[in-house]
Design a protein around this motif. Sequence first.
Motif, PDB file in Angstrom:
ATOM      1  N   LEU A 530     -19.673  33.441 -33.011  1.00 38.54           N
ATOM      2  CA  LEU A 530     -19.438  34.732 -32.363  1.00 38.54           C
ATOM      3  C   LEU A 530     -17.991  34.797 -31.903  1.00 38.54           C
ATOM      4  CD1 LEU A 530     -22.634  34.856 -30.085  1.00 38.54           C
ATOM      5  CD2 LEU A 530     -22.355  35.902 -32.342  1.00 38.54           C
ATOM      6  N   THR A 531     -17.317  35.885 -32.203  1.00 37.97           N
ATOM      7  CA  THR A 531     -15.939  36.090 -31.756  1.00 37.97           C
ATOM      8  C   THR A 531     -15.800  37.477 -31.147  1.00 37.97           C
ATOM      9  OG1 THR A 531     -15.244  36.940 -33.919  1.00 37.97           O
ATOM     10  CG2 THR A 531     -15.022  34.566 -33.543  1.00 37.97           C
ATOM     11  N   ALA A 532     -14.890  37.590 -30.186  1.00 33.10           N
ATOM     12  CA  ALA A 532     -14.601  38.876 -29.572  1.00 33.10           C
ATOM     13  C   ALA A 532     -13.159  38.854 -29.078  1.00 33.10           C
ATOM     14  CB  ALA A 532     -15.557  39.161 -28.419  1.00 33.10           C
ATOM     15  N   SER A 533     -12.513  39.992 -29.148  1.00 31.50           N
ATOM     16  CA  SER A 533     -11.139  40.110 -28.654  1.00 31.50           C
ATOM     17  C   SER A 533     -10.882  41.562 -28.293  1.00 31.50           C
ATOM     18  CB  SER A 533     -10.133  39.635 -29.702  1.00 31.50           C
ATOM     19  OG  SER A 533     -10.239  40.425 -30.883  1.00 31.50           O
ATOM     20  N   GLY A 534      -9.892  41.760 -27.438  1.00 32.42           N
ATOM     21  CA  GLY A 534      -9.583  43.126 -27.040  1.00 32.42           C
ATOM     22  C   GLY A 534      -8.436  43.170 -26.067  1.00 32.42           C
ATOM     23  N   SER A 535      -8.251  44.328 -25.450  1.00 28.69           N
ATOM     24  CA  SER A 535      -7.166  44.520 -24.504  1.00 28.69           C
ATOM     25  C   SER A 535      -7.669  45.294 -23.301  1.00 28.69           C
ATOM     26  CB  SER A 535      -6.006  45.262 -25.165  1.00 28.69           C
ATOM     27  OG  SER A 535      -6.437  46.518 -25.653  1.00 28.69           O
ATOM     28  N   PHE A 536      -7.007  45.087 -22.168  1.00 26.63           N
ATOM     29  CA  PHE A 536      -7.309  45.849 -20.959  1.00 26.63           C
ATOM     30  C   PHE A 536      -6.044  45.908 -20.113  1.00 26.63           C
ATOM     31  CE2 PHE A 536      -7.897  41.488 -19.873  1.00 26.63           C
ATOM     32  CZ  PHE A 536      -7.485  41.362 -18.553  1.00 26.63           C
ATOM     33  N   LEU A 537      -5.803  46.976 -19.514  1.00 20.27           N
ATOM     34  CA  LEU A 537      -4.588  47.199 -18.749  1.00 20.27           C
ATOM     35  C   LEU A 537      -3.369  47.037 -19.656  1.00 20.27           C
ATOM     36  CD1 LEU A 537      -5.387  45.195 -15.459  1.00 20.27           C
ATOM     37  CD2 LEU A 537      -5.727  47.640 -15.890  1.00 20.27           C
ATOM     38  N   PRO A 538      -2.252  47.573 -19.297  1.00 20.78           N
ATOM     39  CA  PRO A 538      -1.059  47.458 -20.147  1.00 20.78           C
ATOM     40  C   PRO A 538      -0.598  46.014 -20.293  1.00 20.78           C
ATOM     41  CG  PRO A 538      -0.807  49.254 -18.561  1.00 20.78           C
ATOM     42  CD  PRO A 538      -2.034  48.505 -18.162  1.00 20.78           C
ATOM     43  N   GLY A 539      -0.465  45.546 -21.532  1.00 14.81           N
ATOM     44  CA  GLY A 539       0.089  44.232 -21.804  1.00 14.81           C
ATOM     45  C   GLY A 539      -0.889  43.086 -21.783  1.00 14.81           C
ATOM     46  N   PHE A 540      -2.149  43.304 -21.379  1.00 15.56           N
ATOM     47  CA  PHE A 540      -3.125  42.225 -21.292  1.00 15.56           C
ATOM     48  C   PHE A 540      -4.050  42.232 -22.512  1.00 15.56           C
ATOM     49  CE2 PHE A 540      -1.931  42.460 -16.848  1.00 15.56           C
ATOM     50  CZ  PHE A 540      -1.989  41.135 -16.437  1.00 15.56           C
ATOM     51  N   ASN A 541      -4.229  41.069 -23.126  1.00 14.10           N
ATOM     52  CA  ASN A 541      -5.171  40.895 -24.226  1.00 14.10           C
ATOM     53  C   ASN A 541      -6.073  39.697 -23.930  1.00 14.10           C
ATOM     54  OD1 ASN A 541      -4.005  42.878 -26.290  1.00 14.10           O
ATOM     55  ND2 ASN A 541      -2.235  41.603 -25.842  1.00 14.10           N
ATOM     56  N   TRP A 542      -7.317  39.760 -24.369  1.00 17.94           N
ATOM     57  CA  TRP A 542      -8.259  38.674 -24.155  1.00 17.94           C
ATOM     58  C   TRP A 542      -8.937  38.302 -25.471  1.00 17.94           C
ATOM     59  CZ3 TRP A 542     -13.325  39.608 -25.509  1.00 17.94           C
ATOM     60  CH2 TRP A 542     -13.688  40.939 -25.661  1.00 17.94           C
ATOM     61  N   ARG A 543      -9.492  37.113 -25.525  1.00 19.52           N
ATOM     62  CA  ARG A 543     -10.204  36.645 -26.707  1.00 19.52           C
ATOM     63  C   ARG A 543     -11.246  35.615 -26.266  1.00 19.52           C
ATOM     64  NH1 ARG A 543      -5.167  34.620 -26.212  1.00 19.52           N
ATOM     65  NH2 ARG A 543      -4.994  32.330 -26.039  1.00 19.52           N
ATOM     66  N   ALA A 544     -12.330  35.534 -27.015  1.00 22.39           N
ATOM     67  CA  ALA A 544     -13.379  34.564 -26.718  1.00 22.39           C
ATOM     68  C   ALA A 544     -14.140  34.270 -28.001  1.00 22.39           C
ATOM     69  CB  ALA A 544     -14.330  35.110 -25.647  1.00 22.39           C
ATOM     70  N   ASP A 545     -14.601  33.042 -28.128  1.00 20.94           N
ATOM     71  CA  ASP A 545     -15.427  32.684 -29.283  1.00 20.94           C
ATOM     72  C   ASP A 545     -16.323  31.514 -28.914  1.00 20.94           C
ATOM     73  OD1 ASP A 545     -14.335  29.949 -30.415  1.00 20.94           O
ATOM     74  OD2 ASP A 545     -12.539  31.146 -30.032  1.00 20.94           O
ATOM     75  N   THR A 546     -17.422  31.396 -29.617  1.00 18.17           N
ATOM     76  CA  THR A 546     -18.288  30.228 -29.517  1.00 18.17           C
ATOM     77  C   THR A 546     -18.940  29.996 -30.873  1.00 18.17           C
ATOM     78  OG1 THR A 546     -20.087  29.170 -28.276  1.00 18.17           O
ATOM     79  CG2 THR A 546     -20.333  31.513 -28.765  1.00 18.17           C
ATOM     80  N   THR A 547     -19.110  28.733 -31.229  1.00 18.58           N
ATOM     81  CA  THR A 547     -19.729  28.361 -32.498  1.00 18.58           C
ATOM     82  C   THR A 547     -20.811  27.329 -32.242  1.00 18.58           C
ATOM     83  OG1 THR A 547     -17.655  28.746 -33.683  1.00 18.58           O
ATOM     84  CG2 THR A 547     -19.342  27.464 -34.825  1.00 18.58           C
ATOM     85  N   TYR A 548     -21.999  27.608 -32.762  1.00 16.05           N
ATOM     86  CA  TYR A 548     -23.133  26.691 -32.674  1.00 16.05           C
ATOM     87  C   TYR A 548     -23.396  26.096 -34.045  1.00 16.05           C
ATOM     88  CZ  TYR A 548     -28.052  25.274 -32.801  1.00 16.05           C
ATOM     89  OH  TYR A 548     -29.221  24.575 -33.005  1.00 16.05           O
ATOM     90  N   THR A 549     -23.554  24.781 -34.115  1.00 18.07           N
ATOM     91  CA  THR A 549     -23.919  24.119 -35.376  1.00 18.07           C
ATOM     92  C   THR A 549     -25.038  23.124 -35.122  1.00 18.07           C
ATOM     93  OG1 THR A 549     -22.101  22.541 -35.004  1.00 18.07           O
ATOM     94  CG2 THR A 549     -21.692  24.332 -36.552  1.00 18.07           C
ATOM     95  N   ASP A 550     -25.939  23.022 -36.075  1.00 14.37           N
ATOM     96  CA  ASP A 550     -27.041  22.068 -36.017  1.00 14.37           C
ATOM     97  C   ASP A 550     -27.076  21.311 -37.340  1.00 14.37           C
ATOM     98  OD1 ASP A 550     -29.422  20.829 -34.959  1.00 14.37           O
ATOM     99  OD2 ASP A 550     -30.573  22.088 -36.329  1.00 14.37           O
ATOM    100  N   VAL A 551     -26.796  20.005 -37.294  1.00 11.65           N
ATOM    101  CA  VAL A 551     -26.710  19.165 -38.491  1.00 11.65           C
ATOM    102  C   VAL A 551     -27.917  18.242 -38.557  1.00 11.65           C
ATOM    103  CG1 VAL A 551     -25.366  17.372 -39.659  1.00 11.65           C
ATOM    104  CG2 VAL A 551     -24.194  19.257 -38.502  1.00 11.65           C
TER     105      VAL A 551
END
Length: 665
Positions: A530-551
């Motif tokens: 899962l990934t997500a990214s975006g912006s809020f307020l002038p000049g601010f950007n955010w990002r987040a991700d998580t990966t699940y694996t089962d071997v």
Amino acid sequence: MNKQILMAGVAAGLALAASAAQAQSVDYGSLQQLFDEPVTTSATGSPQRSTEAPADMQIISQDEIRRSGETSIPGILQRVAGIDVLNFSVGQSDVNVRGYDQISSPRLLVLINGRQVYLDHYGLTIWQTLPVQLSEIRQIEVVKGPNSALFGFNAVSGVINIITFNPKFDDLDVASVRVGDHGFRDYSLATTFKLGEAISARVSGGSRQQDEWARTGPLPLASDVTDPNTVQAAIDVVAQLNPKTDLRVEGSWSSSHQDGLAVNTYTTDKMITTSIKATLTADTDFGLIQVQGYQNGLTAKYPFALWNNTITVFSAQDLFKIGADNTIRLGAEYRHNTLNTAPLTGGEVSYDVYSASGMWNWAITEQLTTTAALRVDSLKLKREGTFPNRIPLDDNSNWDRTITKPSVNLTAAWRPTANDTFRLSYAQGVQTPSLIELGGVQLASTPFPGFTIDIMGNPNLKPSIVSNYELAYDRQFSAAKIGVRLFEQDWKDIKSGTDTSGLVLPPTATHNAAIYYINASDSKMKGLELTASGSFLPGFNWRADTTYTDVKDSPFAGVNVTKKYVAFQSTTPKFRGNIGLDWTKGPWEADANLHYVSEFKFYSMAAVTLEPVKAYASLSARLGYRWDNGLALALSGQNLLKERQEQTRGLEAERRVQVSLSKSW
């Protein structure tokens, strides 16, 4: 009406860009301005957004590289969703894609401008040897999953495609100095210039040194570790021979001295690499024809052995269109790879690989596109020279063997709206054994007087085959973007490490006992990203991700996957991810990234056993200021949460802080 005009303009621009891709060198800067985001041409030869490429790809831009404040490519890659970075020392990191974490990771194809830079003797990448400065990288394309049919030989778990600024189109002049605690010193220069109207060039060089992470226990021994240092130099020349033909010549050299973790023992290694490459590209009536040749040289100095590896590659391809909707790429490649036997000398192991490939990209409608790619590699193995006394398999005819395997990539991409993209893909890749695994290593061990065990390569080792199924969805909102990936992998005939606790061949009246690499296990993996990214307020950007694996490993009869160093069910964490924030305001810029990894197990330094590595989080950050005259000053740091942190079962990662000053002109 304005929206309709904008969409029509974008459509016209994309058509123009697709046509422009048939020119000689690729002008990534113009394409990025046109698409308003970094663009790839690597997968199909035509410009595409990363979400539209027939491979799961994320593009890291130069701005992101600079803002990160990271001092190494593995540090930058650690910020990418689904990428595992094992930091064994300040001088060695291993990069894995969606798990299957191991020392000297052999599954990742690493390229600089289309030339492989992973080291063929072991099939691994020592990142310090890469002859590229961070300032001269235009973008890093991170491709996940097997993509041999699209990107080339041995791209089985993924591809790291490093693209530098092209001196024909890009004006780059930057010098930088970075100093920090623990003896950190980094100097680099990259500059472009013109030699008349038809010839453009870029030269670059750099050096780096720092103190190794401190030892906190009896292992590793003080004699097994050293303070890493590296020196690199590269040149890139583009000559426009006529309006439709370019010749690009690249050369590089690097010398690095670092700690390496081999099995469960640290060693001090020195690597010297050389490379020369020439690429001729011509826009003809038959399509865009490219002919390329390069030779990589490696001198690998280990405490116990000296290997010299040379690989020579020639390739040709033709990229052309049938109508407006069908793009075809046909290619052929030949490679010759040689390695001396060591530490017991006297022989040379080599192989010749003949490859044929084809790719068809079909734009069925404006919303639906399919891509099919097929590559067939035929490897002919050979050995020449003498053998040590009493070593098993002491006949060169045992190496008279041919391996022929196909690689496949099939993708359908559907864009029902301008903001939604679905991609369904299937891929099959082939991991060829390295030359050391096939016979380059010859080592005699005498555990007690009168009894010798030979550690050696195995000419009968099978290639590993991986199949990958993936469903991807990307959605663009007004101020945010989300991505979802569902994937499943099936590995066949995974290759082992060398296990000194048990014999593979018992002794006979004429031969010693032996230990060598074997095909040890099958394995399955499923996961969610899962990934997500975006912006809020002038000049601010955010990002987040998580990966699940089962071997889930399926060892072959009689195989202990722990002792064979292929216990991926244990060494792969269930979760890894990032939370990041960046800010710009005028000349100021700041970036912070929190990287987390859930608990997993890894090999003990004391014995061939697995021990837990607790879940951890690490923070990297940078604050910078840039003046109008091209000067930039920044403060950055890595592993900022703790003075010392266990991230593997090796040396503990240390907090490091640096100050950098750069000048662009």
